[in-house]
Scaffold this motif. Sequence first.
Motif, PDB file in Angstrom:
ATOM      1  N   ASN A  41      49.101  10.771  90.346  1.00  0.00           N
ATOM      2  CA  ASN A  41      50.190  10.337  91.230  1.00  0.00           C
ATOM      3  C   ASN A  41      49.662   9.570  92.442  1.00  0.00           C
ATOM      4  O   ASN A  41      50.289   8.602  92.881  1.00  0.00           O
ATOM      5  N   THR A  45      50.857   5.889  93.367  1.00  0.00           N
ATOM      6  CA  THR A  45      51.414   5.549  94.677  1.00  0.00           C
ATOM      7  C   THR A  45      50.690   4.330  95.259  1.00  0.00           C
ATOM      8  O   THR A  45      51.321   3.437  95.816  1.00  0.00           O
ATOM      9  N   ARG A  46      49.362   4.317  95.071  1.00  0.00           N
ATOM     10  CA  ARG A  46      48.587   3.167  95.565  1.00  0.00           C
ATOM     11  C   ARG A  46      49.039   1.878  94.885  1.00  0.00           C
ATOM     12  O   ARG A  46      49.023   0.817  95.479  1.00  0.00           O
ATOM     13  N   LYS A  47      49.447   2.010  93.624  1.00  0.00           N
ATOM     14  CA  LYS A  47      49.897   0.811  92.881  1.00  0.00           C
ATOM     15  C   LYS A  47      51.392   0.575  93.060  1.00  0.00           C
ATOM     16  O   LYS A  47      51.984  -0.219  92.323  1.00  0.00           O
ATOM     17  N   ASN A  48      51.999   1.318  93.999  1.00  0.00           N
ATOM     18  CA  ASN A  48      53.430   1.170  94.261  1.00  0.00           C
ATOM     19  C   ASN A  48      54.320   1.537  93.077  1.00  0.00           C
ATOM     20  O   ASN A  48      55.388   0.974  92.896  1.00  0.00           O
ATOM     21  N   ILE A  49      53.834   2.461  92.256  1.00  0.00           N
ATOM     22  CA  ILE A  49      54.656   2.965  91.147  1.00  0.00           C
ATOM     23  C   ILE A  49      55.171   4.334  91.564  1.00  0.00           C
ATOM     24  O   ILE A  49      54.453   5.113  92.193  1.00  0.00           O
ATOM     25  N   GLU A  50      56.427   4.592  91.260  1.00  0.00           N
ATOM     26  CA  GLU A  50      57.022   5.899  91.589  1.00  0.00           C
ATOM     27  C   GLU A  50      56.189   7.021  90.955  1.00  0.00           C
ATOM     28  O   GLU A  50      55.938   6.995  89.755  1.00  0.00           O
TER      29      GLU A  50
END
Lengths: 252, 245
Positions: A41, A45-50
Amino acid sequence: MNFHLKVWRQKDTNAPGTLEEYEAENIPAGASFLEMLDIVNAGLTRKNIEPIQFDSDCREGICGTCSLTINGIPHGKGRGTTCQLYMRKFQDGETITIEPFRADAFPVQRDLVTNRSAFDRVIQAGGYISERTGSAPDANSVPISKVIADQAMDAAACIGCGACAAACPNGSAMLFVSAKVTHLGLLPQGKPEKNRRVLSMVRQMDEEGFGNCSNYYACEAVCPAGVPAAFIGRMNREFTAASVKEMLGMSV
Amino acid sequence: MITSPSASARTGPCPGWLWLNSSIGKKTVVAVTGIALVAFVIGHLLGNFTIFLGPDAINAYGAKLQSLGPLLWVIRLALLGILVAHIYFTMKLWQENNAARPQKYLASNPVGTTVFARTMRLSGLIVLAFVIFHLAHFTVRVVDTSYATMHTMLDGHEVHDVYKMVVTGFSSGPVVFIYIIGLFLLTFHLSHGLSSLFQTFGITNRRIRQNYETAGRVLAWALYVGYISIPVSIYFFGLGKGVLQ
């Protein structure tokens, strides 16, 4: 360690869900399954994915909040909750499929989070004792045989996680309900209400849309607390006995 | 307080109806009717064994059953009612169970269960088809209509020649095959059913479960061996070959 994950993603209860694929890289072998998801996770988050939503609380195997069906087995292989499952139990490079607990009575709220309030309502129907019995009685002032005490304790081990209903091909919650009925019905504090308790809890269980027991014993195989399916037999017997009393017009 | 109205103040559906519609009530009906059907299966096998005592024994047994007249029909209708209840409640449970788990796991991994348990409905329905065939074959005698005209003399009375019918019936390879498969599925069904009913009635604890599971399986296989001994003796070992000449 590296893993290839297939994770159930679902936006809300009514949205259709799908399996999405993710890579879990550089996972320490000593990480628990939930910590592995935390690491994944953080990457998402770093990749801007939920991030992947999942339930957890105590993370020490006692609260029953964590769930997850891992490769088709609730709480994954081996005895214990998902938080007590360590990544060293898996092969490096393994593909791991993660799905929510499946039962009609446990609607998926989001991703791997399910609403297990149905269990709370079953408890509200009779999973308690009504009379305050005062503070803890003096040891041995109420004699309880070792056999009964042990049996009640084994039933009381149930943490209400819902793995039994999730493992059951019929989505049946009989192991959970039988654990509560047995635990309270065996001890002096719970005995006076044992008939109405079993009637009330089983009826609530049916109402919640849990299935019927086919004696598959999948529940027992996955139960992190080791609650035996023999308690289901016990509940069957008590429910029918209480029903007969009710049919005869006796007060239960 | 756990609410339970006192007996006099109770309203709503009657307790018997509530029990019958509860998950445990329906399971109990399936178990009780299952016991009745197994009792019939055991009795039927004991009757069948008269074939090994020769033509006169099984013909006398058949004539005795026929002589029961109306009572025979009472037994037949009772068995039919029991069978219908067994299937009806199973189907009801099945329907509810499907509704309780609408979404199956994509990574399915059955743990703890046996193949016998998982195939109960399928094995049961195949057994039903087999029972219908069996009734058509030896009771209604429509599979081979010549059975109906087989008669013999027994103690001065003309009776139906059950012995010749059975020997003729089991001289056919396909028929023997159907019986071996049909009975095998019955055994499959009983392997789970016979032990399952102890759990449903609650005659169980952690210690004795292994015992009744083993006992159930042994009884199921003993019934299989008993039943197929007849077609196997006739087809493979030439029992009663003489009557066909």
